[in-house]
Design an enzyme around this catalytic site. Structure first.
Site, PDB file in Angstrom:
ATOM      1  CG  LEU A  69     -11.169  -2.818  11.284  1.00 16.57           C
ATOM      2  CD1 LEU A  69     -12.044  -2.093  12.420  1.00 16.57           C
ATOM      3  CD2 LEU A  69      -9.863  -1.850  10.914  1.00 16.57           C
ATOM      4  CG  ASP A  92      -8.849   0.672   3.988  1.00 14.13           C
ATOM      5  OD1 ASP A  92      -9.670  -0.123   3.642  1.00 14.13           O
ATOM      6  OD2 ASP A  92      -7.568   0.507   4.260  1.00 14.13           O
ATOM      7  NE  ARG A 134       3.312  -0.171  13.121  1.00 19.68           N
ATOM      8  CZ  ARG A 134       2.921  -1.396  12.518  1.00 19.68           C
ATOM      9  NH1 ARG A 134       2.775  -2.404  13.303  1.00 19.68           N
ATOM     10  NH2 ARG A 134       2.204  -1.305  11.298  1.00 19.68           N
ATOM     11  CE  LYS A 174      -4.070  -1.734   2.300  1.00 18.22           C
ATOM     12  NZ  LYS A 174      -5.244  -1.645   3.293  1.00 18.22           N
ATOM     13  CG  ASN A 213       0.400  -0.956  18.412  1.00 16.56           C
ATOM     14  OD1 ASN A 213      -0.251  -1.807  18.136  1.00 16.56           O
ATOM     15  ND2 ASN A 213       1.734  -0.617  18.150  1.00 16.56           N
ATOM     16  NE  ARG A 214       3.174  -6.980  19.040  1.00 13.92           N
ATOM     17  CZ  ARG A 214       3.019  -7.833  18.260  1.00 13.92           C
ATOM     18  NH1 ARG A 214       2.891  -9.047  18.483  1.00 13.92           N
ATOM     19  NH2 ARG A 214       3.307  -7.632  16.728  1.00 13.92           N
ATOM     20  CB  THR A 215       5.295  -1.639  18.958  1.00 15.84           C
ATOM     21  OG1 THR A 215       5.414  -3.265  18.692  1.00 15.84           O
ATOM     22  CG2 THR A 215       6.712  -0.958  18.736  1.00 15.84           C
ATOM     23  N   GLY A 265      -1.295   0.305  13.010  1.00 15.60           N
ATOM     24  CA  GLY A 265      -0.751  -0.241  11.750  1.00 15.60           C
ATOM     25  C   GLY A 265      -1.581   0.700  10.710  1.00 15.60           C
ATOM     26  CG  ASN A 284      -7.887   1.332  -0.380  1.00 12.68           C
ATOM     27  OD1 ASN A 284      -8.091   2.250  -1.079  1.00 12.68           O
ATOM     28  ND2 ASN A 284      -8.767   0.613   0.455  1.00 12.68           N
TER      29      ASN A 284
HETATM   30  P1  NAP Z   1      -0.552  -3.665  10.062  1.00 11.64           P
HETATM   31  O1  NAP Z   1      -0.267  -2.615   9.537  1.00 11.64           O
HETATM   32  O2  NAP Z   1       0.348  -4.922   9.793  1.00 11.64           O
HETATM   33  O3  NAP Z   1      -0.655  -3.586  11.807  1.00 11.64           O
HETATM   34  C1  NAP Z   1      -0.879  -4.666  12.367  1.00 11.64           C
HETATM   35  C2  NAP Z   1      -1.122  -4.331  13.946  1.00 11.64           C
HETATM   36  O4  NAP Z   1      -1.535  -5.334  14.647  1.00 11.64           O
HETATM   37  C3  NAP Z   1       0.022  -3.647  14.600  1.00 11.64           C
HETATM   38  O5  NAP Z   1      -0.586  -2.509  15.499  1.00 11.64           O
HETATM   39  C4  NAP Z   1       0.520  -4.858  15.524  1.00 11.64           C
HETATM   40  O6  NAP Z   1       0.895  -4.303  16.741  1.00 11.64           O
HETATM   41  C5  NAP Z   1      -0.708  -5.509  15.886  1.00 11.64           C
HETATM   42  N1  NAP Z   1      -0.642  -6.903  16.326  1.00 11.64           N
HETATM   43  C6  NAP Z   1      -0.290  -7.656  15.338  1.00 11.64           C
HETATM   44  N2  NAP Z   1      -0.188  -9.151  16.145  1.00 11.64           N
HETATM   45  C7  NAP Z   1      -0.178  -8.822  17.431  1.00 11.64           C
HETATM   46  C8  NAP Z   1      -0.414  -9.400  18.747  1.00 11.64           C
HETATM   47  N3  NAP Z   1      -0.289 -10.818  18.736  1.00 11.64           N
HETATM   48  N4  NAP Z   1      -0.699  -8.843  19.587  1.00 11.64           N
HETATM   49  C9  NAP Z   1      -0.811  -7.344  19.667  1.00 11.64           C
HETATM   50  N5  NAP Z   1      -0.938  -6.875  18.621  1.00 11.64           N
HETATM   51  C10 NAP Z   1      -0.795  -7.311  17.531  1.00 11.64           C
HETATM   52  O7  NAP Z   1      -2.134  -4.443   9.590  1.00 11.64           O
HETATM   53  P2  NAP Z   1      -3.154  -3.501   9.406  1.00 11.64           P
HETATM   54  O8  NAP Z   1      -3.315  -3.187   7.716  1.00 11.64           O
HETATM   55  O9  NAP Z   1      -3.264  -2.310  10.016  1.00 11.64           O
HETATM   56  O10 NAP Z   1      -4.442  -4.463   9.533  1.00 11.64           O
HETATM   57  C11 NAP Z   1      -4.762  -4.863  10.992  1.00 11.64           C
HETATM   58  C12 NAP Z   1      -5.977  -5.622  10.888  1.00 11.64           C
HETATM   59  O11 NAP Z   1      -7.225  -4.917  10.400  1.00 11.64           O
HETATM   60  C13 NAP Z   1      -5.807  -6.927  10.059  1.00 11.64           C
HETATM   61  O12 NAP Z   1      -6.440  -8.154  10.789  1.00 11.64           O
HETATM   62  C14 NAP Z   1      -6.752  -6.555   8.814  1.00 11.64           C
HETATM   63  O13 NAP Z   1      -7.410  -7.992   8.401  1.00 11.64           O
HETATM   64  C15 NAP Z   1      -7.751  -5.897   9.350  1.00 11.64           C
HETATM   65  N6  NAP Z   1      -8.325  -4.977   8.195  1.00 11.64           N
HETATM   66  C16 NAP Z   1      -9.785  -5.033   8.040  1.00 11.64           C
HETATM   67  C17 NAP Z   1     -10.152  -3.998   7.033  1.00 11.64           C
HETATM   68  C18 NAP Z   1     -11.648  -4.302   6.868  1.00 11.64           C
HETATM   69  O14 NAP Z   1     -11.945  -3.683   5.741  1.00 11.64           O
HETATM   70  N7  NAP Z   1     -12.525  -4.884   7.789  1.00 11.64           N
HETATM   71  C19 NAP Z   1      -9.196  -3.153   6.218  1.00 11.64           C
HETATM   72  C20 NAP Z   1      -7.982  -3.001   6.943  1.00 11.64           C
HETATM   73  C21 NAP Z   1      -7.483  -3.961   7.782  1.00 11.64           C
HETATM   74  P3  NAP Z   1       2.600  -3.999  16.267  1.00 11.64           P
HETATM   75  O15 NAP Z   1       2.739  -2.690  16.167  1.00 11.64           O
HETATM   76  O16 NAP Z   1       3.087  -4.032  17.891  1.00 11.64           O
HETATM   77  O17 NAP Z   1       3.304  -5.091  15.576  1.00 11.64           O
END
Ligand code: NAP
Length: 298
Positions: free
Chosen positions: A234, A110, A164, A70, A159-161, A137, A91
């Site tokens: 989400l 989004d 960020r 992206k 957030n875990r980190t 994220g 996107n």
């Molecule tokens: P991303 O940029 O990779 O960010 C992932 C996030 O999840 C980060 O904040 C990360 O924390 C956190 N995370 C991952 N594993 C974790 C764990 N075990 N414990 C605590 N925190 C954890 O991904 P993204 O694009 O933001 O997407 C996030 C989610 O939203 C995904 O599941 C995606 O499928 C969903 N989503 C849904 C839609 C929809 O239309 N419904 C649209 C977009 C995204 P760290 O920073 O600590 O790594």
């Protein structure tokens, strides 16, 4: 039937196998009898700029862009919508053909997806309220941007980190107006329970609970969930996440992630075709694709 007149759009990502978008958009084209086709386009990291330029060379009308491309795809666009600029990610790409050449327009739908979902669920956006967003994220960024541009939300990002989340606060605090507030804290079971006591909305924008780790939840199993909360997860695969099960068991309100996926897709569809998206057909195609995936997992 595919012919030389068929208009093609696709999905640029790596990997792209588990995406619901081909089923969702092809069902929409079929419902409106449009001679259009949506195809998965697996693009290896390192080839994104060539792929985006190739869309125009091959005569495609546009594409969706998903993880991990992206941000990179954004750099290949000739113009960017204000949302894409603010989020630092695209996107949706729309290819424009004219006698002067080919131009690639980058969008981020989004935000449309977030706002359409909250409106559909009758979440009052004009009223000042507190929201807890878990994650930092791309999805969390879209949520925060949508809430702050629409209303005077008081948002705590967990957030875990922590770094960020702090970075996201720094990037987006300029759009806070009036009584809107944006702050960051580390995600722990204690910080989550404490932050939600006087919040109205809890949004999970992490991958926690997503297939194949569907047992996971950001909410600690032993703790009761406040019944006044509305929980928006989400994650949409599975549709009923562990977090949403916990919400329903506690009597809190639960909103799944499928509607956001559909509404961001509807906006992409409209940008490409200029036609109002047949949202119901898109919803049943996604629900059917999720059921089929569930069957394959068994
Ligand atoms: P991303 O940029 O990779 O960010 C992932 C996030 O999840 C980060 O904040 C990360 O924390 C956190 N995370 C991952 N594993 C974790 C764990 N075990 N414990 C605590 N925190 C954890 O991904 P993204 O694009 O933001 O997407 C996030 C989610 O939203 C995904 O599941 C995606 O499928 C969903 N989503 C849904 C839609 C929809 O239309 N419904 C649209 C977009 C995204 P760290 O920073 O600590 O790594």
């Amino acid at each position: 039937m595919v012919s030389s007149r068929t208009q093609i759009v696709g999905l640029i990502g790596w990997p792209v196998e588990h995406s619901l978008s081909p089923a969702m958009h092809n069902a929409a084209f079929e419902r409106l009898s449009l001679d259009w086709l949506y195809v998965p386009l697996p693009v290896r990291p390192g080839s994104v700029q060539d792929a985006v330029r190739g869309l125009g060379a091959l005569g495609l009308r546009g594409a969706n862009v998903t993880v991990p491309h992206k941000q990179t795809a954004m750099r290949s666009a000739d113009t960017l919508s204000s949302a894409a600029q603010a989020l630092g990610a695209v996107n949706t790409l729309v290819i424009e053909y004219s006698p002067h050449g080919i131009r690639v327009h980058g969008h981020n739908t989004d935000i449309d997806g977030v706002l359409a979902t909250l409106r559909r669920e009758n979440i009052e956006l004009s009223r000042r309220q507190r929201a807890i967003v878990v994650g930092a994220g791309g999805a969390a960024r879209a949520i925060v941007y949508a809430l702050l541009t629409e209303s005077e939300f008081e948002i705590t990002l967990l957030n875990r980190t922590l770094d960020r989340a702090v970075g996201l606060v720094t990037d987006l605090s300029d759009i806070c107006t009036g009584a809107a507030r944006l702050s960051a804290a580390p995600l722990t079971p204690e910080s989550l329970i404490s932050a939600t006591q006087d919040a109205e909305l809890l949004i999970n924008a992490t991958a926690v609970g997503m297939w194949p780790h569907a047992d996971g939840s950001i909410w600690p199993e032993a703790a009761a969930m406040p019944t006044h909360l509305t929980i928006f997860d989400l994650v949409y695969n599975p549709l009923e996440t562990r977090l949403l099960q916990q919400a329903r068991q506690s009597g809190a309100r639960a909103i799944d992630g499928l509607n956001m996926l559909i509404m961001q897709g509807a906006r992409s569809f409209e940008l490409w075709t200029g036609e109002p998206a047949p949202v119901d057909a898109m919803r049943s195609a996604c629900a059917g694709a999720l059921e089929r995936m569930k069957g394959e997992e068994r």
